[in-house]
Every structure is written in structure tokens, then in C-alpha cells.
Design a protein around this motif. Structure first.
Motif, short mmCIF file in Angstrom:
data_model
loop_
_atom_site.label_atom_id
_atom_site.label_comp_id
_atom_site.label_asym_id
_atom_site.label_seq_id
_atom_site.Cartn_x
_atom_site.Cartn_y
_atom_site.Cartn_z
N ALA A 277 -7.94 -5.39 -0.26
CA ALA A 277 -6.93 -5.42 1.04
C ALA A 277 -6.02 -4.21 1.59
N ARG A 278 -6.37 -3.54 0.33
CA ARG A 278 -5.81 -1.91 0.70
C ARG A 278 -7.12 -1.40 1.33
N GLN A 279 -8.51 -1.60 1.42
CA GLN A 279 -9.41 -0.96 1.79
C GLN A 279 -9.14 -1.68 3.34
N ALA A 280 -9.68 -2.88 3.63
CA ALA A 280 -9.19 -3.52 5.19
C ALA A 280 -8.65 -2.71 5.36
N SER A 281 -6.89 -2.76 5.07
CA SER A 281 -5.77 -1.65 6.10
C SER A 281 -5.77 -0.24 6.37
N VAL A 282 -6.58 0.58 4.97
CA VAL A 282 -7.54 1.75 5.79
C VAL A 282 -7.69 1.64 6.34
N GLN A 283 -8.67 0.73 6.54
CA GLN A 283 -9.98 0.62 7.61
C GLN A 283 -9.56 0.66 9.18
N ALA A 284 -8.66 -0.42 9.29
CA ALA A 284 -7.76 -1.08 10.58
C ALA A 284 -6.84 0.16 10.72
N TRP A 285 -6.01 1.08 9.95
CA TRP A 285 -5.30 1.75 10.78
C TRP A 285 -6.00 3.40 10.95
N ALA A 286 -6.81 3.96 9.53
CA ALA A 286 -6.94 4.77 9.91
C ALA A 286 -7.12 5.44 11.22
N PRO A 287 -8.23 4.61 11.78
CA PRO A 287 -8.57 5.26 13.40
C PRO A 287 -6.93 5.80 14.31
N VAL A 288 -6.08 4.88 14.09
CA VAL A 288 -4.88 5.15 14.56
C VAL A 288 -4.02 6.05 14.16
N ILE A 289 -3.71 6.85 13.06
CA ILE A 289 -3.14 7.36 11.76
C ILE A 289 -4.45 8.70 12.04
N HIS A 290 -5.30 9.29 12.34
CA HIS A 290 -5.62 9.74 11.75
C HIS A 290 -5.30 10.56 13.49
N ARG A 291 -4.85 9.83 15.19
CA ARG A 291 -5.02 10.02 16.01
C ARG A 291 -3.11 11.29 16.26
N ILE A 292 -2.43 10.26 15.32
CA ILE A 292 -1.43 10.29 15.52
C ILE A 292 -1.19 12.00 15.12
N ASP A 293 -2.02 11.98 13.91
CA ASP A 293 -1.76 13.60 13.03
C ASP A 293 -2.07 14.51 13.47
N GLU A 294 -3.43 14.24 14.54
CA GLU A 294 -3.81 14.98 15.44
C GLU A 294 -3.16 15.15 16.15
N VAL A 295 -1.91 14.94 17.19
CA VAL A 295 -1.11 14.99 17.87
C VAL A 295 -0.29 16.58 17.53
N CYS A 296 0.68 14.79 16.01
CA CYS A 296 1.27 16.45 15.42
C CYS A 296 0.86 17.50 14.67
N ALA A 297 -0.39 17.31 14.37
CA ALA A 297 -0.87 18.63 13.44
C ALA A 297 -0.60 19.89 14.99
N ALA A 298 -0.22 19.43 16.37
CA ALA A 298 -1.13 20.25 17.67
C ALA A 298 0.15 21.02 17.29
N LEU A 299 1.32 21.05 16.93
CA LEU A 299 2.27 21.47 17.29
C LEU A 299 2.63 22.28 16.68
N PRO A 300 3.47 23.33 17.49
CA PRO A 300 3.82 24.67 16.98
C PRO A 300 4.66 24.53 15.76
N VAL B 122 1.22 -1.20 0.62
CA VAL B 122 0.04 0.21 -0.01
C VAL B 122 0.83 1.41 0.08
N GLN B 123 2.09 0.91 0.70
CA GLN B 123 2.58 2.08 1.27
C GLN B 123 3.52 2.75 -0.28
N ASN B 124 4.66 1.39 -0.60
CA ASN B 124 5.03 1.69 -1.49
C ASN B 124 4.91 1.26 -3.19
N GLY B 125 3.93 0.71 -3.17
CA GLY B 125 2.89 0.48 -4.57
C GLY B 125 3.75 -1.34 -4.83
N PRO B 126 3.27 -1.49 -5.93
CA PRO B 126 3.63 -2.87 -6.15
C PRO B 126 5.30 -3.40 -6.31
N MET B 127 5.87 -4.55 -5.95
CA MET B 127 7.34 -5.00 -5.40
C MET B 127 7.43 -6.81 -6.05
#
Length: 158
Positions: free
Chosen positions: A105-128, A51-56
Motif C-alpha cells: 500500500a505504501r509503494q502504491a501510494s508513493v507511486q500514485a502521488w510521486a509525480p504530483v509531489i515532485h511537480r509541486i516541489d519543483e514549483v516550491c524549490a524555484a521560489l526565491p 503513510v504520513q503519520n504512522g500507525p494509528m
């Protein structure tokens, strides 16, 4: 300073320990996510890498995951049977076969990881901005330190 064999990390910097803990937590999270997706952590890491790097190719995927090519081939067979990946002929070099994740598989991966990634992004976006620049530089140096240690420890590996 002499290291206590019972506590090999007692003298490490607290930031080093925090990074170690984050790595451990990440590994445990991968295990939990893999269980939710009904696959083992290596299979899930393979889907994530695609998903992240493309076909291998199988060898490239094996190198990325740190497993033998034969193990990667077995994993790809297993993921193909369960509908998570597809083998495709390279459009330029028809002898080369690449592996890509399926839409499901891509949709299942995104669905599984999206909540975690969004929480991390909230923390990062709040940084000065100055903190963000410092942290990005810190992670760049950490990534290079890890890569350098790997090259020193295993100079014969690609």
C-alpha cells in the motif's frame, strides 16, 4: 455589504478564491488517484494518513478522517481484506491495536502521488527565499484560521 445569495463568494479576495480552487482541485485529485488505486477516496485518505503519520488506532484514524469509529472499523476491515493495512498489537499497551499500511500500500501510494509531489516541489524549490518565507507564513496562518474556524463551529469535537 449584503451578500448575493446567487453568488455567495462574489466579494471574496482573489487569493481566497485561489485557495478555494486549490482545495477543490486537491479533492478532485484525491478522487482520481483513488480510482487509479481501485479504492474510494476515504480509503485512500486513510492510507495517506497512515503513510504520513504512522500507525494509528481505529478511533484516532476515524478522528483524523472525520468519520465515525464504526465506519473506520468497517473501512479497516475492508482495507485489511485487500492487503492494504495490517492490525498490530501495540508493543507497550498490548490491549491497544494499531493499524499500519502494508509495504504494498505504501509503494502504491508513493507511486500514485510521486509525480504530483515532485511537480509541486519543483514549483516550491524555484521560489526565491523571501517569497518562500512569506508563503510559509501565509500557509501557517491559513492552517490556524481553518483550525480556529473548526473549533468555533464544532466546539464539542476533539
Amino acid at each position: 455589504m449584503q451578500e448575493d445569495p446567487a453568488q455567495p463568494y462574489a466579494d471574496l479576495d482573489p487569493v481566497t478564491l485561489a485557495v478555494r480552487d486549490m482545495i477543490g482541485d486537491s479533492r478532485e485529485l484525491v478522487g482520481r488517484m483513488a480510482a487509479r488505486m481501485k479504492m474510494n477516496p476515504t480509503d485512500m485518505s486513510a492510507i495517506g494518513a497512515l503513510v504520513q503519520n504512522g500507525p494509528m488506532g481505529a478511533t484516532e484514524l476515524a478522528d483524523h478522517l472525520g468519520i465515525r469509529t464504526a465506519s473506520a472499523t468497517q473501512m479497516i476491515d475492508r482495507l485489511e481484506r485487500t492487503g492494504h493495512v495490517e492490525r498490530k498489537r501495540d508493543t507497550v499497551d498490548r490491549r491497544r491495536v494499531t493499524v499500519t499500511e502494508t509495504d504494498a500500500a505504501r509503494q502504491a501510494s508513493v507511486q500514485a502521488w510521486a509525480p504530483v509531489i515532485h511537480r509541486i516541489d519543483e514549483v516550491c524549490a524555484a521560489l526565491p527565499a523571501p517569497d518562500r518565507a512569506t508563503i510559509l507564513a501565509f500557509f501557517d496562518r491559513l492552517n490556524e484560521a481553518v483550525a480556529a474556524a473548526e473549533r468555533e463551529t464544532h466546539p464539542d469535537q476533539p
